[in-house]
Design a protein around this motif. Sequence first.
Motif, PDB file in Angstrom:
ATOM      1  N   GLU A   1     -28.823  24.112  58.068  1.00 48.61           N
ATOM      2  CA  GLU A   1     -29.124  24.419  59.558  1.00 48.61           C
ATOM      3  C   GLU A   1     -28.135  24.144  60.395  1.00 48.61           C
ATOM      4  N   LEU A   2     -27.823  24.914  61.295  1.00 49.26           N
ATOM      5  CA  LEU A   2     -26.764  24.797  62.069  1.00 49.26           C
ATOM      6  C   LEU A   2     -27.290  23.973  63.353  1.00 49.26           C
ATOM      7  N   ASP A   3     -26.498  23.020  63.879  1.00 51.39           N
ATOM      8  CA  ASP A   3     -26.733  22.619  65.223  1.00 51.39           C
ATOM      9  C   ASP A   3     -26.528  23.415  66.332  1.00 51.39           C
ATOM     10  N   ASP A   4     -26.909  23.053  67.666  1.00 51.26           N
ATOM     11  CA  ASP A   4     -26.966  24.108  68.625  1.00 51.26           C
ATOM     12  C   ASP A   4     -25.663  24.525  69.032  1.00 51.26           C
ATOM     13  N   THR A   5     -24.604  23.684  68.887  1.00 54.96           N
ATOM     14  CA  THR A   5     -23.314  24.065  69.306  1.00 54.96           C
ATOM     15  C   THR A   5     -22.593  25.230  68.319  1.00 54.96           C
ATOM     16  N   GLU A   6     -23.021  24.896  66.988  1.00 52.64           N
ATOM     17  CA  GLU A   6     -22.567  25.858  66.030  1.00 52.64           C
ATOM     18  C   GLU A   6     -23.263  27.329  66.128  1.00 52.64           C
TER      19      GLU A   6
END
Length: 281
Positions: free
Chosen positions: A99-104
């Motif tokens: 799961e990508l973080d918000d920035t990515e």
Amino acid sequence: MSSDERRDSLADQAAAWVPPWQRPTAPSAAPETEDLGNSAPPEGPEPTKISGDIEGAAESAAPDVAVEAGGEGKGGRGSSAKGSAGRRRGAPAPEPPPELDDTELRGALEAILLVVDEPVSELILAQVLEQPAERIGPMLDEIAAGYTAAGHGFELRRAAGGWRLYTRPEYATYVERFVLDGQSVRLTQAALETLAVIAYKQPVTRSRISAIRGVNCDGVIRTLVSRGLVEECGTEPDSGAFLYRTTTMFLEKLGLNSVDDLPPLAPFLPDDVEELADATR
């Protein structure tokens, strides 16, 4: 002893010879049953020694027999190998995508939106990024709000059921001057009127469009179809005439998400529309 006597002696011996399997066996002495606990063990090799050697030979020949039966053999061999073999036979479970973080996630969405040539839906973005669909919509809203707050010359908005970057209306004159460079690609007044009739009355036939405009619209409709703004969408059940509707490109060019976003016609109608309608009857 003469030869005759020797011959007779050998013949007697041969006649008296009995094969071993036919010889009577001597009766064995019965064991004493009165005192088994105090009886001395029989002479000869110890039975425990023989059984121990047999057990050792069985262990060296098949070290994993005890393990397969449920116990642990010497050194614990067999159980781990058998378990790993069972795991190798089964298909490995696929690992879920990270799961990508918000920035990515924000950066990936911006990168895709910069290269799309038509609005892209949230479902397609979720499939491409392998992320939950419920994360895409809120992140796109956040990106759009950030562009507006920062005062960029472009904005992110919904159009034709998807998302795409657009230049802001206040900079349209500069963009037209750069893109067109003196070339005119505007639609004629007849094409705009026909397109408006199709947009508000769709699906609609050619005869209905011509009746509303009061002139033949076949040539104009062909032009709109060639521009990709109008398309056929079946036939009318009663007459069999072709029906026309606007396309996704039409929504994209106008910056609309659906035809429901078209402005109402009432403010643009003349005050004496009822009189005009009666006069044409």
